[in-house]
Design an enzyme around this catalytic site. Structure first.
Site, mmCIF file in Angstrom:
data_model
loop_
_atom_site.group_PDB
_atom_site.id
_atom_site.type_symbol
_atom_site.label_atom_id
_atom_site.label_comp_id
_atom_site.label_asym_id
_atom_site.label_seq_id
_atom_site.Cartn_x
_atom_site.Cartn_y
_atom_site.Cartn_z
ATOM 1 N N PHE A 721 50.506 34.806 11.244
ATOM 2 C CA PHE A 721 50.000 35.473 12.442
ATOM 3 C C PHE A 721 49.760 34.493 13.579
ATOM 4 C CE2 PHE A 721 48.910 38.558 9.126
ATOM 5 C CZ PHE A 721 49.378 39.725 9.710
ATOM 6 N N HIS A 724 52.837 33.381 15.410
ATOM 7 C CA HIS A 724 53.453 34.379 16.283
ATOM 8 C C HIS A 724 52.520 34.834 17.405
ATOM 9 C CE1 HIS A 724 56.160 34.473 12.848
ATOM 10 N NE2 HIS A 724 57.027 35.120 13.587
ATOM 11 N N HIS A 725 51.359 34.213 17.509
ATOM 12 C CA HIS A 725 50.334 34.725 18.431
ATOM 13 C C HIS A 725 49.485 33.554 18.944
ATOM 14 C CE1 HIS A 725 46.442 36.849 19.363
ATOM 15 N NE2 HIS A 725 47.240 37.866 19.644
ATOM 16 N N PHE A 726 49.895 32.793 19.881
ATOM 17 C CA PHE A 726 51.012 32.919 20.818
ATOM 18 C C PHE A 726 51.765 31.589 20.817
ATOM 19 C CE2 PHE A 726 47.316 35.195 22.405
ATOM 20 C CZ PHE A 726 47.775 36.474 22.572
ATOM 21 N N VAL A 731 46.607 31.352 17.828
ATOM 22 C CA VAL A 731 45.270 31.867 17.572
ATOM 23 C C VAL A 731 45.401 33.093 16.676
ATOM 24 C CG1 VAL A 731 45.316 33.260 19.675
ATOM 25 C CG2 VAL A 731 43.114 32.650 18.663
#
Length: 841
Positions: A721, A724-726, A731
């Site tokens: 996660f 992919h964020h960001f 984060v």
């Protein structure tokens, strides 16, 4: 001449399709051969030979007026003439097939003639001009196979310098190929520089290493290094030793779930259908959703060379989970004599299969008048295991390794070519990309220009596809899709700007409407956007019950809200500082249960308030999410756009003080405390949704005396996660912490026996329960531990299931950073399928 067969061997012999006019063959005129001058497309038959010796003359006496001998004479003469025409016709076809690309291949290099042994390196230079109107060029571009043939033609020339002993043939080995730029246009001058050096000599011949470079108009176009040999024919099939290990691609733990831009039911394609694709009839073959602007991309040539049929095509599965293609190939004139261009043929064949895959995924819809180009994002490796088998009927198995939209729509794959069950070649990292024509570069085209451009195609699907590509660019680091100003994608501080998530976590595709001018932050500005939900999305597949999780609605709405602010000009604020977006708080309600799989989830976002503070800008939004049959989710939320200084001053929910979980505040161990291992409880989730590990459960515990669960887990360094964020700003999404609290409520129900009376119990978010959340901190790769607790507020029988409502918190190390209230969960009997399927609109 009419079609008389197909290249997949259905007429009883191994055949190949060739489309060419006689003029292209190099013969003077059609009259010389007695053919019509229009393109013909016929197989080379394995017909019995026609005797060329005329039969003996008829000597028996004839009656007066008997004209039968004239009829026989005419028939004999016509037969001999027809046989001559057929022989000439077949000779032309065999000549063209041996060259494989009629009118397009470079002149063949002369056969190696020994000029004395050479022990040192040798180099040659060749100059070629890209032919105009070559039979297999598309839109005036050079044929990539022609370019590779041009370079490969230098190797036999090097053999003449002493590399090739007498009586040997060129045996290709391994080639590592790197493209550097797009294909040149017809008329461009190519300069080939090639060199080779012998590394081993014995009675079988010479093994050598080589390198070559092709420059187009002074710019490096493509280069290669590799190994090969000049071997005696009886040893040409033997493997060439190569000390360099074959590249191995790691199988991804969580394969990307690329959502095709158009969907077709065609998983098999005949040669006739491939021929139609080559002529631009995409909608007729694949379906009406595949029609794009302009002429659209075409496969090379009047029919795809070397591909007889596609027998399997999927967009998922395969070795890397990205899809798989199987095709029947038709190589003619194989064997040692074809060694010099074997690599080019293999690259061409697999690239053709990947072009079909790209069209099936609708990648061409992203760009008007798109053109195929070789993939220049990484090197490709090609190894010929047995060149003598390339004349047989072959099967190509292609495992797609990567499909994406950045920097342009592309497909990359690994492949193995088989003769029967025996591998005869393998390829790694071969790829194709789609680009706009020269002179029509997108530049700093924004998603609004893509929406409003007068040049845009009438198809909303194509406009949406172009926007989806531009939004993927903004999430991957180039923010010009929303600012109109190109930005270099690097890890420097200036690139730390508000962005959308990446890959499978990106949950907004296209903007449909916007009613205010950029740089206008007035209240009441609105955005209407959409997210096309995959028919079998990863977040449902990995959710324990298979139901639609809260994460979909929460993430999708918050991303659309951030996109509204980005389009209004938030990216132009605080340009001299790292600047990020963080959701701070919100509340939302699931209005009803529905199944969005395979449907468009539409967002209607309204900016309710804009507040500018020192080092921060706060935006409050209201929003509603709808499916085609009506609204499903609504709420309001606050995003903070924060400079690094403000972000670093976040102190959590308790003023920077450590307030431990309820269980840790108790003076003694409570009665009924149980330790649970939830790491393998797939009823909660699997894969990325396996969010819980060890937990402590207290029946009738917690602040409300109705039940309590506390869990703890480490923060993985390679957390999917956060990756992919960001980009440039990893984060943990707040929605993931909230999802872990939803799972905590489910775990409490399952492990206390509350759901024992339900057959095959399954959970889903409760409708009509307003969820409220507040975030005052973040979890980044440098943190070590996450903890979460839920306090069950009430448990109620509802219909044939249960309703549980709870409050919860999440800690980062020793700081409480999330507070979430009214976590509503329904537990229902699953009774086959998922708990959402019976309410699918």
């Amino acid at each position: 001449m009419a079609d008389t067969g197909t290249p997949d061997g259905t007429d009883g012999g191994t055949t190949v399709a060739v489309a060419v006019t006689v003029e292209e063959s190099g013969f003077g005129s059609v009259e010389e051969l007695g053919f019509e001058g229009e393109p013909f497309l016929v197989p080379v038959p394995s017909a019995p030979s026609v005797p060329s010796t005329p039969p003996a003359p008829h000597t028996s006496p004839r009656a007066l007026g008997d004209l039968s001998h004239l009829a026989r004479d005419i028939a004999d003469r016509a037969g001999r003439a027809h046989a001559a025409v057929l022989e000439a016709h077949e000779a032309v076809q065999r000549h063209l097939l041996a060259r494989c690309a009629p009118g397009a291949r470079p002149p063949a290099a002369p056969a190696p003639q020994p000029t004395g042994r050479m022990d040192g390196p040798a180099r040659v230079e060749l100059v070629r001009t890209v032919p105009a109107d070559a039979a297999y060029s598309v839109s005036g571009q050079a044929d990539p196979a022609w370019i590779l043939d041009t370079a490969a033609a230098a190797l036999p020339l090097l053999g003449e310098r002493g590399l090739a002993p007498a009586g040997t043939v060129h045996r290709p080995g391994r080639t590592v190929l790197t493209w550097h730029r797009g294909l040149p246009e017809a008329g461009a001058e190519l300069l080939v520089r090639a060199g080779a050096e012998a590394v081993h000599r014995d009675e079988r011949g010479t093994r050598f290493t080589f390198d070559w470079q092709v420059h187009a108009e002074g710019n490096l176009l493509v280069e290669a290094t590799g190994t090969g040999g000049f071997l005696t024919p009886e040893h040409a099939a033997e493997p060439l030793p190569d000390e360099t290990p074959w590249p191995e691609r790691q199988v991804p733990r969580y394969p990307r779930q690329f959502r095709p831009l158009a969907v077709t039911g065609r998983s098999r394609l005949t040669w006739q259908e491939l021929r139609a694709l080559a002529s631009g009839f995409l909608a007729e073959v694949l379906g009406p959703d595949f029609e794009g602007e302009g002429s659209g991309p075409r496969l090379p040539g009047p029919a795809p060379r070397l591909i007889g049929s596609v027998t399997e095509a999927t967009c998922e599965g395969g070795r890397y989970g990205q899809g798989r293609m199987t095709a029947q190939l038709t190589f003619h004139g194989g064997g040692p004599a074809r060694g010099a261009d074997a690599g080019a043929l293999l690259a061409e064949a697999v690239s053709g299969v990947l072009q079909v895959y790209a069209l099936r995924c609708g990648l061409h819809l992203c760009l008007p008048d798109a053109r195929f180009q070789p993939w220049d994002g990484s090197p490709a490796a090609i190894e010929v295991i047995d060149p003598t088998a390339l004349g047989a009927a072959l099967r190509c198995e292609v495992d797609v390794a990567e499909v994406g939209l950045v920097p342009r729509p592309h497909v990359v794959a690994d492949a193995v070519v088989f003769a029967g069950d025996r591998p005869v070649a393998r390829l790694h990292g071969i790829g194709v990309a789609l680009h706009e024509p020269p002179g029509t570069e997108l530049g700093a085209l924004t998603i609004w220009e893509a929406r409003d451009s007068s040049a845009a195609h009438d198809s909303l699907r194509q406009r949406g596809a172009l926007q989806r590509m531009l939004l993927a660019h903004s999430s991957e680091g180039d923010l010009s899709a929303v600012t109109g100003e190109p930005q270099v994608a690097s890890a420097s501080s200036v690139t730390v700007r508000p962005r959308l998530p990446r890959g499978d976590l990106l949950m907004v595709d296209r903007a449909l409407d916007y009613d205010a001018e950029p740089l206008d932050f007035r209240s009441g500005a609105t955005l209407t956007s959409e997210y096309g939900v995959h028919p079998d999305p990863w977040f449902c597949r990995e959710n324990g019950s298979g139901a639609v999780p809260n994460l979909l609605y929460m993430e999708s709405s918050l991303q659309a809200a951030a996109q509204l602010s980005a389009i209004q000009g938030i990216l132009h604020q605080h340009r001299d500082s790292a600047f990020v977006c963080r959701n701070l708080e919100g509340r939302a309600t699931l209005l009803r249960h529905a199944d969005p799989r395979g449907l468009a989830l539409r967002h209607r976002i309204t900016l309710a308030d804009h507040s500018k503070l020192p080092g921060a800008i706060l935006h409050r939004y209201t929003y509603q999410l709808s499916l085609p049959d009506g609204p499903v989710y609504s709420g309001e939320s606050v995003h903070g756009f924060l400079t690094k200084e403000v972000l670093d001053n976040q102190q959590g929910l308790d003023g920077g003080q450590y307030v431990p979980p309820w269980l840790d505040r108790l003076p003694t161990r409570p009665a009924g405390l149980r330790r649970l291992d939830l790491s393998h409880d797939t009823r909660l989730g699997r894969g990325r949704f396996a969010l819980l590990r060890e937990a402590d459960l207290v029946p009738d515990g917690g602040e409300h005396g109705a039940g309590y669960l506390l869990w703890e887990r480490t923060v993985p360094e390679d957390d999917w996660f956060m990756a992919h964020h960001f980009r440039f700003d990893p984060v943990m999404p707040g929605s993931v912490g909230v999802e872990a609290l939803f799972q905590s409520v489910v775990a409490y129900a399952l492990h206390t026996g509350l759901a024992d009376s339900l057959p095959d119990p399954a959970a889903r978010p409760a409708a009509h329960v307003e969820l409220a959340w507040k975030y005052r901190g973040q979890i980044t790769p440098g943190h070590r531990r996450m903890r979460g607790e839920v306090h069950i507020r009430r448990v109620r029988r509802q219909g044939d299931g249960l309703l549980l409502v709870a409050d919860g918190s999440v800690w980062r190390d020793d700081l409480r950073i999330y507070q979430v209230d009214n976590i509503g969960v329904e537990i229902l009997p699953k009774t086959g399928g998922t708990v959402d399927e019976k309410v699918r609109p």
